[in-house]
Design a protein around this motif. Structure first.
Motif, PDB file in Angstrom:
ATOM      1  N   SER A 100       3.689  -1.446  -4.550  1.00 37.39           N
ATOM      2  CA  SER A 100       3.617  -0.285  -3.660  1.00 37.39           C
ATOM      3  C   SER A 100       2.370  -0.347  -2.786  1.00 37.39           C
ATOM      4  O   SER A 100       2.385   0.102  -1.642  1.00 37.39           O
ATOM      5  CB  SER A 100       3.679   1.030  -4.443  1.00 37.39           C
ATOM      6  OG  SER A 100       2.554   1.181  -5.269  1.00 37.39           O
ATOM      7  N   SER A 101       1.280  -0.913  -3.319  1.00 31.54           N
ATOM      8  CA  SER A 101       0.075  -1.102  -2.510  1.00 31.54           C
ATOM      9  C   SER A 101       0.342  -2.084  -1.382  1.00 31.54           C
ATOM     10  O   SER A 101      -0.083  -1.868  -0.250  1.00 31.54           O
ATOM     11  CB  SER A 101      -1.085  -1.607  -3.371  1.00 31.54           C
ATOM     12  OG  SER A 101      -1.460  -0.646  -4.313  1.00 31.54           O
TER      13      SER A 101
ATOM     14  N   MET B 280      -4.156   5.119   1.526  1.00 30.70           N
ATOM     15  CA  MET B 280      -5.080   4.079   2.002  1.00 30.70           C
ATOM     16  C   MET B 280      -6.049   4.651   3.022  1.00 30.70           C
ATOM     17  O   MET B 280      -5.625   5.273   3.993  1.00 30.70           O
ATOM     18  CB  MET B 280      -4.314   2.905   2.614  1.00 30.70           C
ATOM     19  CG  MET B 280      -3.533   2.107   1.602  1.00 30.70           C
ATOM     20  SD  MET B 280      -2.724   0.674   2.348  1.00 30.70           S
ATOM     21  CE  MET B 280      -4.126  -0.277   2.867  1.00 30.70           C
TER      22      MET B 280
ATOM     23  N   LYS C 278       3.148  -1.512   5.804  1.00 27.68           N
ATOM     24  CA  LYS C 278       3.585  -0.405   6.658  1.00 27.68           C
ATOM     25  C   LYS C 278       2.449   0.039   7.587  1.00 27.68           C
ATOM     26  O   LYS C 278       2.651   0.233   8.790  1.00 27.68           O
ATOM     27  CB  LYS C 278       4.046   0.761   5.788  1.00 27.68           C
ATOM     28  CG  LYS C 278       4.500   1.979   6.570  1.00 27.68           C
ATOM     29  CD  LYS C 278       4.856   3.129   5.643  1.00 27.68           C
ATOM     30  CE  LYS C 278       5.071   4.400   6.429  1.00 27.68           C
ATOM     31  NZ  LYS C 278       5.137   5.586   5.574  1.00 27.68           N
ATOM     32  N   LEU C 279       1.253   0.163   7.036  1.00 26.51           N
ATOM     33  CA  LEU C 279       0.101   0.586   7.833  1.00 26.51           C
ATOM     34  C   LEU C 279      -0.229  -0.455   8.890  1.00 26.51           C
ATOM     35  O   LEU C 279      -0.446  -0.125  10.053  1.00 26.51           O
ATOM     36  CB  LEU C 279      -1.113   0.826   6.933  1.00 26.51           C
ATOM     37  CG  LEU C 279      -2.422   1.162   7.637  1.00 26.51           C
ATOM     38  CD1 LEU C 279      -2.279   2.367   8.550  1.00 26.51           C
ATOM     39  CD2 LEU C 279      -3.524   1.387   6.610  1.00 26.51           C
TER      40      LEU C 279
ATOM     41  N   GLN D 187       0.036   9.551   4.797  1.00 24.87           N
ATOM     42  CA  GLN D 187       1.285   8.920   5.226  1.00 24.87           C
ATOM     43  C   GLN D 187       1.329   7.427   4.895  1.00 24.87           C
ATOM     44  O   GLN D 187       2.320   6.756   5.179  1.00 24.87           O
ATOM     45  CB  GLN D 187       1.484   9.112   6.724  1.00 24.87           C
ATOM     46  CG  GLN D 187       1.666  10.556   7.122  1.00 24.87           C
ATOM     47  CD  GLN D 187       1.805  10.713   8.625  1.00 24.87           C
ATOM     48  OE1 GLN D 187       1.682   9.771   9.396  1.00 24.87           O
ATOM     49  NE2 GLN D 187       2.077  11.949   9.045  1.00 24.87           N
ATOM     50  N   HIS D 188       0.243   6.924   4.308  1.00 28.02           N
ATOM     51  CA  HIS D 188       0.166   5.486   4.018  1.00 28.02           C
ATOM     52  C   HIS D 188      -0.370   5.227   2.620  1.00 28.02           C
ATOM     53  O   HIS D 188      -1.307   4.440   2.427  1.00 28.02           O
ATOM     54  CB  HIS D 188      -0.690   4.779   5.073  1.00 28.02           C
ATOM     55  CG  HIS D 188      -0.096   4.833   6.442  1.00 28.02           C
ATOM     56  ND1 HIS D 188       0.916   3.989   6.842  1.00 28.02           N
ATOM     57  CD2 HIS D 188      -0.332   5.661   7.486  1.00 28.02           C
ATOM     58  CE1 HIS D 188       1.267   4.275   8.079  1.00 28.02           C
ATOM     59  NE2 HIS D 188       0.530   5.291   8.494  1.00 28.02           N
ATOM     60  N   GLY D 189       0.226   5.886   1.645  1.00 34.41           N
ATOM     61  CA  GLY D 189      -0.107   5.633   0.248  1.00 34.41           C
ATOM     62  C   GLY D 189      -1.545   5.937  -0.122  1.00 34.41           C
ATOM     63  O   GLY D 189      -2.070   5.373  -1.077  1.00 34.41           O
TER      64      GLY D 189
ATOM     65  N   ASP E   1       3.276  -2.735  -0.076  1.00 36.06           N
ATOM     66  CA  ASP E   1       4.185  -2.068   0.844  1.00 36.06           C
ATOM     67  C   ASP E   1       3.417  -1.110   1.762  1.00 36.06           C
ATOM     68  O   ASP E   1       3.674  -1.054   2.970  1.00 36.06           O
ATOM     69  CB  ASP E   1       5.270  -1.295   0.087  1.00 36.06           C
ATOM     70  CG  ASP E   1       6.259  -2.209  -0.622  1.00 36.06           C
ATOM     71  OD1 ASP E   1       6.288  -3.426  -0.311  1.00 36.06           O
ATOM     72  OD2 ASP E   1       6.978  -1.712  -1.502  1.00 36.06           O
ATOM     73  N   SER E   2       2.461  -0.358   1.198  1.00 38.69           N
ATOM     74  CA  SER E   2       1.651   0.571   1.993  1.00 38.69           C
ATOM     75  C   SER E   2       0.812  -0.196   3.007  1.00 38.69           C
ATOM     76  O   SER E   2       0.693   0.213   4.165  1.00 38.69           O
ATOM     77  CB  SER E   2       0.727   1.392   1.091  1.00 38.69           C
ATOM     78  OG  SER E   2       1.471   2.253   0.269  1.00 38.69           O
TER      79      SER E   2
END
Length: 116
Positions: free
Chosen positions: A5-6, A79, A12-13, A75-77, A8-9
């Protein structure tokens, strides 16, 4: 937070920040773009007073704000920072006028969610 998930975040970012980013365009800051420099001498190798030269090892950092590289951490885990390649973002043009024996550049760009 799992490793996947990190990742993926991060992905995405990164896509969100760089998707339409133009690294050739100067960042617009209403109050004017300010760039700060920090030079840290790590090793003094030689001081030659007769030859009026000095040899040393150092590293230096530059700080500036690019509003195009800001995001909402929610919106980005969660981060709040990301490290990007120096070739992906705008950087100040810096020209060193004195002769430099060896320049080794290992540049990375660390960006915070507020664009710093």
């Amino acid at each position: 937070v799992s490793c996947q998930s990190s990742q993926d975040s991060f992905d995405k970012l990164r896509k969100s920040l760089l998707g339409t980013y133009d690294k050739g365009a100067l960042p617009f800051v209403p109050t004017g773009l300010q760039v700060e420099f920090e030079l840290v001498l790590t090793t003094l190798i030689e001081v030659n007073t007769a030859g009026e030269s000095i040899e040393f090892e150092s590293w230096w950092r530059m700080y500036w704000t690019d509003p195009r590289l800001s995001w909402d951490p929610a919106q980005h885990g969660g981060m709040t920072q990301i490290v990007l390649k120096h070739t992906e973002v705008w950087r100040p043009d810096v020209i060193l006028f004195e002769k430099i024996k060896d320049v080794i550049s290992t540049t990375r760009v660390q960006v915070s969610s507020i664009g710093d």
